[in-house]
Design a protein around this motif. Sequence first.
Motif, mmCIF file in Angstrom:
data_model
loop_
_atom_site.group_PDB
_atom_site.id
_atom_site.type_symbol
_atom_site.label_atom_id
_atom_site.label_comp_id
_atom_site.label_asym_id
_atom_site.label_seq_id
_atom_site.Cartn_x
_atom_site.Cartn_y
_atom_site.Cartn_z
ATOM 1 N N ARG A 154 62.613 -37.173 80.130
ATOM 2 C CA ARG A 154 61.439 -36.605 80.784
ATOM 3 C C ARG A 154 60.166 -36.981 80.039
ATOM 4 O O ARG A 154 60.145 -36.961 78.811
ATOM 5 N N GLY A 207 67.889 -25.297 81.024
ATOM 6 C CA GLY A 207 66.784 -26.004 81.646
ATOM 7 C C GLY A 207 65.977 -25.125 82.568
ATOM 8 O O GLY A 207 65.036 -24.441 82.144
ATOM 9 N N CYS A 248 73.413 -30.832 84.375
ATOM 10 C CA CYS A 248 72.599 -30.304 83.272
ATOM 11 C C CYS A 248 73.505 -29.787 82.153
ATOM 12 O O CYS A 248 73.996 -30.567 81.359
HETATM 13 MO MO LIG Z 1 68.410 -29.105 83.687
#
Ligand SMILES: [Mo]
Length: 773
Positions: free
Chosen positions: A658, A409, A187
């Motif tokens: 996403r 995130g 991430c």
């Molecule tokens: Mo993430």
Amino acid sequence: MSLQRPDPRYTPYKGPAAGWGALRSVAHFWLDSKQPFKNLRALLKTNQNGGFDCPGCAWGDSPEDGRIKFCENGAKAVNWEATQRRVDAAFFARHSVSQLREQSDYWLEYQGRLTEPLRYDAESDRYRPIAWDAAFALIAEHLKALPSPDQAEFYTSGRASNEAAFLYQLFVRAYGTNNFPDCSNMCHEASGVAMGQSIGVGKGTVTFADFARADAIFILGQNPGTNHPRMLEPLREAVKRGAQVVCFNPLKERGLERFQHPQHPLEMLTNGSEPLNTGFFRPALGGDMAALRGITKFLLQWEREAAATGEPAVFDHAFLAAHTDGLDAYLAQLDATDWASLERQSGLSLAEIEQAARTYRQAERVIVCWAMGITQHLHSVATIQEIVNLQLLRGQIGRPGAGLCPVRGHSNVQGDRTMGINDRPPATLLDALERRFRFLVPRAPGHNTVEAIEAMREGRARVFIGLGGNFAQATPDSPRTHEALRRCALTVQISTKLNRSHLTVGRDALILPCLGRTDIDRQAGGPQAVTVEDSFSMIHASYGQLEPLSGEMRSEPAIVAGIARAVLGDHPVDWQALVADYDRIRELIADTLPGFADFNRRVRHPGGFYLGNAAGERRWNTPSGRATFKANPLLAELLPERVRNTGRRPDLILQTLRSHDQYNTTVYGLDDRYRGVRGQREVLFANAADIQRMGFRPGQKVDIVSLWDDAIERRVQGFTLLDYDIPAGQAAAYYPEANPLVPLDSYGTGSFTPTSKFIAIRLEPARDDGRIH
Ligand SMILES: [Mo]
Ligand SMILES: Nc1nc2c(c(=O)[nH]1)N[C@H]1C(S)=C(S)[C@@H](COP(=O)(O)OP(=O)(O)OC[C@H]3O[C@@H](n4cnc5c(=O)[nH]c(N)nc54)[C@H](O)[C@@H]3O)O[C@H]1N2
Ligand SMILES: Nc1nc2c(c(=O)[nH]1)N[C@H]1C(S)=C(S)[C@@H](COP(=O)(O)OP(=O)(O)OC[C@H]3O[C@@H](n4cnc5c(=O)[nH]c(N)nc54)[C@H](O)[C@@H]3O)O[C@H]1N2
């Protein structure tokens, strides 16, 4: 128990972000949770003092503002967790693990909450109930049997609370390893590494209040309309007061274009909406470093012109002299980079770069935000250091309304790192642990996510324990990751919901069901609060609101303590006593981690407290004591050598992203409203001209094969081609469906983050399409 699968459809979306579409969607998920009224009451407690922290994203809110703060996707996260459906022993009596493996990720999680501890029985291929103590004893038996503690992997996903994470790292280090693969490796790892080297802290330097003072906000590689919807409001306010909001994104994400406020009745009734940006640039995938360097090169050119004509300087010379080093080498690097290669690599025209540079220069206070479009590339560390270089030139770090904002995130991914979930822990942390707990802390670096997968594949690691998350699906190169997990002697998943990681079992396997953020957590000392840290380094408490679905679920701290006690006894702490009252865990945190003095008192302050950020105060914890310009060379070519070695040209470069109806590997539904997709996820967004050039038709099904110079064929099958407004040569598909295409050894330099936003692919007519092409 069957899920309705609507007919797949694809029609461009015309409405604004949020607004009526969001309300309709929230209502659907509310009713589907089977306890709408309870959840509504709970939702009104989201992000409120005395309520729970939203289990969605890590965006922070103003600590003073008393208004209710939740968004469409926060509501989905709450309703998804707080469901009446349950996955228990009876469920597993009906379904073998092999049968469950045939189901989609969507179906698996939809089945409900895991409600009792279970052990895999290979003979019957089913999970069967096991008592908690027996489960802990089994883990202890496996861990103690390993010849070295470095043969166990301890994964963490970013929902784990500070208290759970602190206990977990204490247990794992007392056991003897730094093997902490975590979701952050996939991430924002590059952000932490890059900023750590450049400015001495790995976290964002801005707070919520800075957004109201910025003259320009740059947003790179981020889709807040879906992934951080609460960010849309400060952006809208910024545009309204005349600030510039400048986006760099190859996709014209709806949430970056128009916004209708669901909590403003007039706007809803008149169906009005507000624009969200004042400039939109669509770079090549991976082209941001070149674009940023183009901006700094323009600033340098204007700086020299100003010096020649005696106009006010462009650079902040006082700041540069007092606070930075490495400027000369960096400027030499700028001079050595030619305009043509910047234009080619960025995918933008020089006129566009100049326009962005002009907006940047005109703003007195600038915030730069970024997310996965920046961090999941080969050269992410260098790209983020270019963001830092840019901000340093005009002294845009460490003053109000200006700074760096990696938008995190998972809701507590930042806090988990603060608590010591770190495969390369700083010596200061290890020293503090050693001083406080008096055991010899392991000093050798541990495994990150990619290294953990390699170790398990090669049999160098034999036990996998996951504190949340979905390791099997979130990681790259899915068939190889699955094989790695299956090779383990024991796999343990501490989870709220059923996912593919539970079905990718080692020889022995356990499911340990835990409480989520919304559940009331009762311990011997009464109901407990946990704490989390948001993207702005604000620490606050979270109190569960809903009665847990089953008395057999345990809290994450209680599960970690149970494992620790079975393995280590009462060493180096009395685990059970700590779990009785989480204040005791927070006392240990206060004793060991900087910034947490008086933790228990300060966290009870409404809105929590600010952990502080040295760079935000212009204190630079770098070797030179200064903020450092990093003069990284541009990549010679964006296409990696390992792709060039194949001797084949890719048809397209693919990014994985996403949809609006998912939370990472958790699929809430099959729609992606803002991109006009309904009832399907196995789609490939591509440009109409590219589709035609390759000899395909929109709507046709294709197989996707990725290029990498090893003997492995990486393929996903039967993806529907959608003609989409996407720059030529690019494609996009959803994560996790596209993860089998990402080679395990394709990761960022210095970050080890899989390059999920840059995959060289070729398309073939679907093998099972049944048509002749
Ligand atoms: Mo993430
Ligand atoms: N509802 C919801 N909320 C979430 C999540 C979720 O799945 N669902 N996930 C959470 C987590 S863990 C995270 S990390 C964040 C993720 O938040 P984001 O980073 O917004 O997530 P992605 O969908 O990966 O979107 C990446 C964006 O970057 C763009 N992009 C891709 N490649 C490039 C590039 O090379 N350059 C530029 N400039 N842009 C590029 C894509 O077009 C896309 O808009 O959201 C968090 N919040
Ligand atoms: N191709 C590709 N791959 C990616 C990405 C991408 O953009 N493209 N993004 C990457 C990113 S940014 C991230 S952060 C990772 C995410 O990786 P992970 O964090 O591992 O994955 P999630 O999908 O968030 O995990 C979902 C599972 O977490 C469990 N869970 C939910 N809430 C809780 C809780 O409160 N406690 C516990 N113990 N368990 C809980 C549920 O069982 C659920 O099934 O994926 C990465 N993978």
